[in-house]
Design a protein around this motif. Structure first.
Motif, short mmCIF file in Angstrom:
data_model
loop_
_atom_site.label_atom_id
_atom_site.label_comp_id
_atom_site.label_asym_id
_atom_site.label_seq_id
_atom_site.Cartn_x
_atom_site.Cartn_y
_atom_site.Cartn_z
N LYS A 310 0.80 -1.06 0.03
CA LYS A 310 0.07 -0.01 0.08
C LYS A 310 0.73 1.35 -0.03
N ARG A 332 -4.47 -5.83 -2.44
CA ARG A 332 -4.56 -4.59 -3.01
C ARG A 332 -3.25 -3.64 -3.02
N ASP A 334 -1.69 -0.23 -3.65
CA ASP A 334 -2.43 1.09 -3.73
C ASP A 334 -1.50 2.34 -4.08
N SER A 355 -3.62 -9.14 -8.15
CA SER A 355 -3.77 -8.04 -7.25
C SER A 355 -4.65 -7.06 -7.86
N ILE A 356 -5.22 -6.19 -7.06
CA ILE A 356 -5.91 -4.89 -7.48
C ILE A 356 -4.93 -3.81 -7.40
N ASP A 358 -4.14 0.02 -8.11
CA ASP A 358 -5.09 1.20 -8.33
C ASP A 358 -4.10 2.58 -8.30
N GLY A 379 -6.27 -10.17 -11.82
CA GLY A 379 -6.54 -9.01 -11.25
C GLY A 379 -6.85 -7.77 -11.84
#
Length: 414
Positions: A310, A332, A334, A355-356, A358, A379
């Motif tokens: 993250k 995630r 981020d 994974s996401i 973003d 993902g």
């Protein structure tokens, strides 16, 4: 704990023991020195008297009763000069002898200090090897105070505290006393790495190789030496690096394992260190870099097992950050509102398989962000809401078109 004392005492280098047994420097026979000094002073006075008498044309053997007034005055002056010289030589000799005596006393005092420190070291080591957690806790404080007082062997005392954390430990075992001892070790080390520490341990090496962490607080610490977390296990409570600064040296997390543990680098500053997260393994947990600031140095996330990160609101403005061959396989990642303003961030040959990831609101202002060889097989990687300023640098080597697992911004192919 049976062999703990032998292991700890073995950390004292042999050279130190040799110095500890060194003899106090000898002052020498004082009466002989004094006699020689007085003789030298008298001989110098007589020699100077004869030399001045010869230069002034005065017979030093003349009878003062038959000498003229001028000759008597000259002879008196010569005697005064010679006696002054003798007094000066005597004073110099007294200073030299006093200096030698002071050195002997200082050497003896230093030897006594070393003997006392060695005794304190052995006592603290015994406490650390005790069966009761409360006694071991006292040993932790004793070793920490000794590290403050004993600058010559401070690194050795720090090594002992780190070695305690490397002892086998099972967080699931429910030993609350042992957990408190280990958390105290981490807290004391972190306190000595604060900018405001009265007796800081900055610049010293910390070896946590293979240690098991069930929580810990390094928030606000300044790391300027070598720090090794290679193969360390983070299980249970988070380890906090909030606001920490990595100013120099190397911080190595190579092969670290996360099993429900987490690392929080919120608002941390990377201003010159080399930080390695190569081949870290995530069973679960969080690695957070929210609002972190990468201004210089190198941060390496390469490796086949990188799973969760993250980095929201992070700023990259001069560091080399490497995600080469990283595998984003779950969780995630981020990068929302992250600012890429300078330096380089590389996702070379990375695999996005679950994974996401973003990038919403991320700003590509000047950093070179490179996706060469990256694969998008699962993902979701979302770049659609990323921003590109007028003089910004778009990410390089992304696919020309969006795909099932990748969304791209409208400005990318303009």
């Amino acid at each position: 704990m049976a062999s703990w004392r032998q292991r700890v005492l073995g950390l004292i280098p042999d050279g130190h023991r040799d110095r500890d047994l060194a003899r106090t420097p000898s002052l020498g026979p004082l009466a002989l020195q004094a006699t020689a000094a007085v003789g030298a002073a008298l001989a110098g006075a007589v020699g100077l008297y004869l030399l001045l008498a010869w230069l002034l044309g005065v017979d030093p053997r003349s009878d003062p009763a038959t000498a003229t007034g001028d000759q008597q005055r000259l002879l008196a002056d010569l005697v005064k000069i010679a006696l002054g010289l003798a007094a000066g030589v005597g004073a110099s000799v007294a200073l030299i002898i006093g200096y030698q005596r002071a050195r002997v006393e200082e050497a003896g005092s230093h030897r006594d200090d070393r003997r006392l420190f060695s005794s304190r070291y052995q006592d603290a080591a015994d406490l650390l090897g005790h069966d009761k957690a409360a006694v071991r806790l006292a040993g932790v404080y004793a070793m920490s105070r000794l590290a403050d007082d004993w600058s010559e062997q401070r690194q050795q005392c720090i090594d002992v505290l780190c070695a305690y954390l490397r002892l086998p430990y099972d967080p699931a075992g429910g030993d609350a006393g042992e957990r408190e001892v280990r958390l105290t070790v981490v807290r004391l080390i972190g306190a000595h790495l604060q900018p405001s520490a009265t007796r800081p341990w900055h610049g010293h090496d910390l070896d946590f190789t293979g240690a098991v962490f069930d929580g810990g607080d390094f928030s606000g610490a300044v790391f300027s030496g070598g720090v090794r977390f290679a193969g360390a296990v983070f299980a249970g409570s988070p380890v906090d690096f909030t606001g920490a600064e990595f100013a120099d040296g190397t911080v190595d997390f190579t092969g670290a394992r996360f099993s429900e543990g987490s690392l929080n680098f919120r608002a941390a500053r990377f201003t010159g260190s080399t930080v390695r997260f190569t081949d870290v393994q995530f069973a679960s947990g969080v690695l957070s870099f929210r609002r972190a600031h990468f201004a210089a140095g190198t941060v390496n996330f390469s490796g086949r097992s990188f799973l969760l990160d993250k980095s929201r609101d992070t700023t990259f403005c001069g560091s080399l950050v490497n995600f080469a061959r990283a595998n984003f396989a779950g969780g995630r990642v981020d990068f929302r509102h992250t600012k890429f303003t300078a330096g380089s961030v590389g996702f070379l040959s990375a695999t996005f398989s679950g994974s996401i990831v973003d990038f919403t609101g991320a700003v590509f202002a000047g950093t070179t962000v490179n996706f060469r060889g990256a694969r998008f097989t699962g993902g979701e990687v979302n770049l659609s809401q990323a921003k590109l300023p007028a003089n910004g640098k778009p990410p390089r080597d992304l696919p020309a078109a969006a795909g099932r697992f990748l969304t791209l911004p409208d400005w990318l192919n303009r």
